[in-house]
Design an enzyme around this catalytic site. Structure first.
Site, PDB file in Angstrom:
ATOM      1  N   ARG A   1       1.432  14.568  13.183  1.00 56.46           N
ATOM      2  CA  ARG A   1       1.869  14.525  11.876  1.00 56.46           C
ATOM      3  C   ARG A   1       2.124  15.530  10.901  1.00 56.46           C
ATOM      4  O   ARG A   1       1.232  15.765   9.898  1.00 56.46           O
ATOM      5  CB  ARG A   1       1.122  13.302  11.394  1.00 56.46           C
ATOM      6  CG  ARG A   1       1.176  12.261  11.836  1.00 56.46           C
ATOM      7  CD  ARG A   1       0.365  10.963  11.130  1.00 56.46           C
ATOM      8  NE  ARG A   1       1.082  10.386  10.226  1.00 56.46           N
ATOM      9  CZ  ARG A   1       0.821   9.342   9.341  1.00 56.46           C
ATOM     10  NH1 ARG A   1      -0.412   8.837   9.660  1.00 56.46           N
ATOM     11  NH2 ARG A   1       1.459   8.841   8.750  1.00 56.46           N
TER      12      ARG A   1
ATOM     13  N   ARG B   1      -8.491   0.268   4.562  1.00 52.84           N
ATOM     14  CA  ARG B   1      -7.536   1.154   3.876  1.00 52.84           C
ATOM     15  C   ARG B   1      -6.468   0.556   3.559  1.00 52.84           C
ATOM     16  O   ARG B   1      -5.668   0.778   2.686  1.00 52.84           O
ATOM     17  CB  ARG B   1      -7.161   2.423   5.070  1.00 52.84           C
ATOM     18  CG  ARG B   1      -8.145   3.475   5.119  1.00 52.84           C
ATOM     19  CD  ARG B   1      -7.578   4.478   6.091  1.00 52.84           C
ATOM     20  NE  ARG B   1      -6.412   4.944   5.601  1.00 52.84           N
ATOM     21  CZ  ARG B   1      -5.618   5.401   6.254  1.00 52.84           C
ATOM     22  NH1 ARG B   1      -5.674   5.747   7.380  1.00 52.84           N
ATOM     23  NH2 ARG B   1      -4.294   5.783   5.739  1.00 52.84           N
TER      24      ARG B   1
ATOM     25  N   ARG C   1      -3.424  10.807   4.109  1.00 47.98           N
ATOM     26  CA  ARG C   1      -2.354  11.811   4.407  1.00 47.98           C
ATOM     27  C   ARG C   1      -1.303  11.745   3.097  1.00 47.98           C
ATOM     28  O   ARG C   1      -0.976  12.788   2.724  1.00 47.98           O
ATOM     29  CB  ARG C   1      -1.770  11.266   5.426  1.00 47.98           C
ATOM     30  CG  ARG C   1      -0.444  12.248   5.804  1.00 47.98           C
ATOM     31  CD  ARG C   1       0.339  11.804   7.006  1.00 47.98           C
ATOM     32  NE  ARG C   1       1.602  12.235   7.144  1.00 47.98           N
ATOM     33  CZ  ARG C   1       1.869  13.625   7.418  1.00 47.98           C
ATOM     34  NH1 ARG C   1       0.903  14.349   8.151  1.00 47.98           N
ATOM     35  NH2 ARG C   1       3.006  13.842   7.673  1.00 47.98           N
TER      36      ARG C   1
ATOM     37  N   ASP D   1       4.678   0.380  11.989  1.00 45.92           N
ATOM     38  CA  ASP D   1       3.558  -0.075  11.539  1.00 45.92           C
ATOM     39  C   ASP D   1       3.273  -1.642  12.094  1.00 45.92           C
ATOM     40  O   ASP D   1       1.990  -2.025  11.599  1.00 45.92           O
ATOM     41  CB  ASP D   1       3.569  -0.152   9.799  1.00 45.92           C
ATOM     42  CG  ASP D   1       3.166   1.476   9.360  1.00 45.92           C
ATOM     43  OD1 ASP D   1       2.994   2.384  10.145  1.00 45.92           O
ATOM     44  OD2 ASP D   1       3.454   1.528   8.158  1.00 45.92           O
TER      45      ASP D   1
ATOM     46  N   LYS E   1       0.776  -1.288  -0.022  1.00 46.52           N
ATOM     47  CA  LYS E   1       0.110   0.111   0.058  1.00 46.52           C
ATOM     48  C   LYS E   1       0.742   1.390  -0.109  1.00 46.52           C
ATOM     49  O   LYS E   1       0.523   2.069  -0.750  1.00 46.52           O
ATOM     50  CB  LYS E   1      -0.897  -0.167   1.218  1.00 46.52           C
ATOM     51  CG  LYS E   1      -1.722   1.410   1.374  1.00 46.52           C
ATOM     52  CD  LYS E   1      -2.144   1.663   2.835  1.00 46.52           C
ATOM     53  CE  LYS E   1      -1.556   2.000   3.764  1.00 46.52           C
ATOM     54  NZ  LYS E   1      -1.459   3.542   3.963  1.00 46.52           N
ATOM     55  N   ASN E   2       1.944   1.303   1.099  1.00 43.24           N
ATOM     56  CA  ASN E   2       2.542   2.581   0.976  1.00 43.24           C
ATOM     57  C   ASN E   2       3.471   2.852  -0.227  1.00 43.24           C
ATOM     58  O   ASN E   2       4.006   3.938  -0.320  1.00 43.24           O
ATOM     59  CB  ASN E   2       3.556   2.393   2.293  1.00 43.24           C
ATOM     60  CG  ASN E   2       2.771   2.559   3.362  1.00 43.24           C
ATOM     61  OD1 ASN E   2       1.359   3.028   3.466  1.00 43.24           O
ATOM     62  ND2 ASN E   2       3.536   2.578   4.642  1.00 43.24           N
TER      63      ASN E   2
ATOM     64  N   CYS F   1      -4.698   8.684   9.281  1.00 44.70           N
ATOM     65  CA  CYS F   1      -4.628   8.060  10.827  1.00 44.70           C
ATOM     66  C   CYS F   1      -4.374   9.319  11.980  1.00 44.70           C
ATOM     67  O   CYS F   1      -3.496   9.949  11.624  1.00 44.70           O
ATOM     68  CB  CYS F   1      -3.629   7.037  11.152  1.00 44.70           C
ATOM     69  SG  CYS F   1      -4.310   5.703  10.173  1.00 44.70           S
TER      70      CYS F   1
ATOM     71  N   ILE G   1       8.638   6.666  16.720  1.00 49.66           N
ATOM     72  CA  ILE G   1       8.230   7.384  15.555  1.00 49.66           C
ATOM     73  C   ILE G   1       7.105   8.210  15.834  1.00 49.66           C
ATOM     74  O   ILE G   1       7.141   9.578  15.332  1.00 49.66           O
ATOM     75  CB  ILE G   1       8.070   6.341  14.520  1.00 49.66           C
ATOM     76  CG1 ILE G   1       9.226   5.354  14.228  1.00 49.66           C
ATOM     77  CG2 ILE G   1       8.034   7.139  12.822  1.00 49.66           C
ATOM     78  CD1 ILE G   1      10.622   5.984  13.908  1.00 49.66           C
TER      79      ILE G   1
HETATM   80  C1  UD1 Z   1       4.739   6.791   6.218  1.00 45.14           C
HETATM   81  C2  UD1 Z   1       3.966   5.303   6.256  1.00 45.14           C
HETATM   82  C3  UD1 Z   1       3.473   5.013   7.748  1.00 45.14           C
HETATM   83  C4  UD1 Z   1       4.597   4.720   8.702  1.00 45.14           C
HETATM   84  C5  UD1 Z   1       5.779   5.999   8.438  1.00 45.14           C
HETATM   85  C6  UD1 Z   1       6.864   5.518   9.532  1.00 45.14           C
HETATM   86  C7  UD1 Z   1       2.846   6.019   4.260  1.00 45.14           C
HETATM   87  C8  UD1 Z   1       1.836   6.171   3.250  1.00 45.14           C
HETATM   88  N1  UD1 Z   1       2.832   5.980   5.416  1.00 45.14           N
HETATM   89  O1  UD1 Z   1       4.156   7.623   6.863  1.00 45.14           O
HETATM   90  O2  UD1 Z   1       2.647   3.854   7.280  1.00 45.14           O
HETATM   91  O3  UD1 Z   1       4.212   4.590   9.907  1.00 45.14           O
HETATM   92  O4  UD1 Z   1       5.900   6.145   7.195  1.00 45.14           O
HETATM   93  O5  UD1 Z   1       7.472   4.507   8.804  1.00 45.14           O
HETATM   94  O6  UD1 Z   1       3.924   5.575   3.745  1.00 45.14           O
HETATM   95  N2  UD1 Z   1       7.100  14.435  10.439  1.00 45.14           N
HETATM   96  C9  UD1 Z   1       7.167  15.663  10.847  1.00 45.14           C
HETATM   97  N3  UD1 Z   1       7.200  16.833   9.947  1.00 45.14           N
HETATM   98  C10 UD1 Z   1       7.047  16.260   8.597  1.00 45.14           C
HETATM   99  C11 UD1 Z   1       6.986  14.826   8.191  1.00 45.14           C
HETATM  100  C12 UD1 Z   1       6.987  13.837   9.240  1.00 45.14           C
HETATM  101  O7  UD1 Z   1       7.259  16.300  11.849  1.00 45.14           O
HETATM  102  O8  UD1 Z   1       7.056  16.990   7.633  1.00 45.14           O
HETATM  103  C13 UD1 Z   1       7.228  13.454  11.579  1.00 45.14           C
HETATM  104  C14 UD1 Z   1       5.754  12.800  11.720  1.00 45.14           C
HETATM  105  O9  UD1 Z   1       4.985  13.291  12.699  1.00 45.14           O
HETATM  106  C15 UD1 Z   1       6.481  11.232  12.420  1.00 45.14           C
HETATM  107  C16 UD1 Z   1       7.875  11.292  12.003  1.00 45.14           C
HETATM  108  O10 UD1 Z   1       8.200  12.493  11.427  1.00 45.14           O
HETATM  109  O11 UD1 Z   1       6.394  11.474  13.817  1.00 45.14           O
HETATM  110  C17 UD1 Z   1       7.964  10.163  10.973  1.00 45.14           C
HETATM  111  O12 UD1 Z   1       7.128  10.357   9.869  1.00 45.14           O
HETATM  112  P1  UD1 Z   1       6.982  10.022   8.536  1.00 45.14           P
HETATM  113  O13 UD1 Z   1       8.358   9.019   8.292  1.00 45.14           O
HETATM  114  O14 UD1 Z   1       7.324  11.209   7.514  1.00 45.14           O
HETATM  115  O15 UD1 Z   1       5.781   8.993   8.264  1.00 45.14           O
HETATM  116  P2  UD1 Z   1       4.978   9.342   7.027  1.00 45.14           P
HETATM  117  O16 UD1 Z   1       5.482   9.451   5.688  1.00 45.14           O
HETATM  118  O17 UD1 Z   1       3.661  10.296   7.196  1.00 45.14           O
END
Ligand code: UD1
Length: 420
Positions: A122, A399, A93, A307, A22-23, A117, A329
């Site tokens: 985030r 989802r 997202r 995850d 999915k991701n 979620c 995370i």
């Molecule tokens: C992706 C995955 C999700 C997984 C996560 C971590 C998808 C669709 N989703 O989510 O399933 O749980 O990676 O492996 O691929 N953050 C900030 N600012 C930003 C971006 C992120 O503060 O601009 C923080 C987030 O709140 C979080 C951390 O960074 O605490 C990691 O998030 P991130 O790796 O970006 O996760 P996603 O890409 O949203």
């Protein structure tokens, strides 16, 4: 709204074929915005999230055809608009990741700030800073990001203050069409990032180092069409591996990349289940007796995936002893704990740490899915609990898990979907 009903307490025995990730799939769908040529994605999972991304792309004039099988055809010959409205972005997202490709192709985009979620704040600050570094003018107005790069994007050196999967992918999606070289430092290293880079490179992009912390992207002026096979879903594989470990039995998973779950297999084995691997399959076997307690710390790849934290916790709820699970995370990713406690688990959460005191068995109960991966932990607990567990709000599950009741049913699970 549907609910899942599980009559648990029986071991799982059988084989499950794992779907495409999915991701990866949803980011690969965004790639279509970078070219006027057709794109074919094979091994595409049929999920609520891929449908949400499809709806958004259609809204912008992209032809999207998922047909009956696991192949999806996308064609963004011409774009009819560059706005991603709140109603379509709030459902998931990752739809936010259309911002970069739209900017790169057309020089402008208006994209709603995302939903997804409810697992912590985030924010998308890293995404926006990276696009600004590539020369985009970014204004926030009434919940929307208004972005412009009238003269195109320009390559830059970008250092992420911490690892973000989404920001790494998003920056790659924009930088492929920028003028000159972009270098990403402290980039995320997830297999889905390599998958995205391989797809883009097959279209003519020049990305090196994907899967490492330092990624180089030499911008090109255009990209061509491609046929790409989506990488197997390591989170779906890990979830079913943990289902077998939690409920007991013998389950073989096929169509996996076992090297993508290098952080999970030793922990399942340490807890006392047998893990037999080759490159594309794994056999998980657990007989009688309780699992041993094992501590877990979630980390960016190649560490233990956040995850799978909820699903591993459901496993540890039955351990003969105490385990400590740390979520590094996301700051609010323990919402499954009260639901698991309703099923008899003994869990104390303090900040980012959960202390899990193993109990002999789960008790079936009505519970509520709170987010995508949390729902999977309730399914695994329900499979092990004697009696009938009712899991509400399964749209979270839909989802990210393709045909979950069918796949588990093939292994003898007594699981069905009912209207709530
Ligand atoms: C992706 C995955 C999700 C997984 C996560 C971590 C998808 C669709 N989703 O989510 O399933 O749980 O990676 O492996 O691929 N953050 C900030 N600012 C930003 C971006 C992120 O503060 O601009 C923080 C987030 O709140 C979080 C951390 O960074 O605490 C990691 O998030 P991130 O790796 O970006 O996760 P996603 O890409 O949203």
């Amino acid at each position: 709204m549907d609910k899942i009903v599980i009559e648990g307490g029986f071991p799982l025995n059988g084989e499950i074929a794992i779907s495409g990730a999915k991701n990866s799939a949803i980011k690969l769908m965004a790639v279509t915005l970078l070219t006027d040529q057709p794109i074919v994605l094979k091994n595409m999972p049929r999920l609520r999230d891929t449908r949400s991304m499809g709806q958004l792309l259609k809204h912008m004039g992209v032809e999207v055809d998922h047909g009956a099988g696991s192949e999806m055809k996308l064609h963004a010959a011409k774009l009819s608009g560059t706005t991603a409205p709140y109603d379509l972005v709030r459902k998931m997202r990752a739809t936010f990741n259309v911002l970069g490709p739209l900017l790169a192709r057309t020089g402008e985009a208006k994209v709603s700030l995302p939903g997804g979620c409810a697992i912590g704040a985030r924010p998308v600050d890293l995404h926006l800073k990276a696009l600004q570094a590539l020369g985009a003018d970014i204004q926030l107005d009434e919940g929307y990001v208004n972005a412009a790069a009238k003269n195109g994007l320009t390559g830059a050196e970008i250092t992420f203050p911490f690892v973000s999967v989404g920001a790494t992918e998003h920056t790659m999606l924009a930088a492929v069409l920028a003028k000159g070289e972009t270098v990403l430092y402290n980039a995320a290293r997830e297999p889905e990032i390599i998958d995205l880079a391989e797809c883009l490179n097959a279209m003519g992009a020049k990305i090196t180092g994907a899967g490492r912390s330092e990624v180089h992207i030499e911008g090109v002026s255009s990209l061509c069409g491609v046929t790409h096979h989506v990488v197997p879903d390591r989170i779906e594989a890990g979830t079913y591996a943990l289902a077998a470990a939690t409920a007991g039995g013998s389950v073989r998973l096929t169509n996996i990349r076992s090297d993508h779950l290098g952080a999970l297999w030793p922990l399942i084995a340490q807890a006392g289940a047998k893990v037999s691997l080759d490159e594309t399959t794994v056999l998980i076997e657990r007989g009688g007796g309780r699992p041993k307690p094992v501590d877990v710390d979630t980390m960016a790849y190649p560490g233990f995936p956040t995850d799978l934290q909820a699903q591993f916790m459901a496993f540890m709820c039955l351990a003969d002893g105490v385990s400590i699970i740390r979520e590094n995370i996301f700051e609010n990713r323990f919402m499954h704990c009260p639901e698991l406690s309703r099923m008899g688990a003994d869990i104390t959460v303090t900040g980012r740490e959960a202390i899990v005191r193993g109990v002999k068995e789960f008790r079936a109960a009505p519970v509520m899915a709170t987010d995508l991966r949390a729902s999977a932990s309730l399914i695994n607990a329900g499979l092990a609990a004697r009696g009938e567990t009712h899991i509400g709000r399964v749209y979270h599950l839909d989802r990210g898990f393709e045909h979950i009741e069918v796949k588990l049913g093939q292994c003898g699970a007594r699981i069905r979907r009912e209207a709530e």
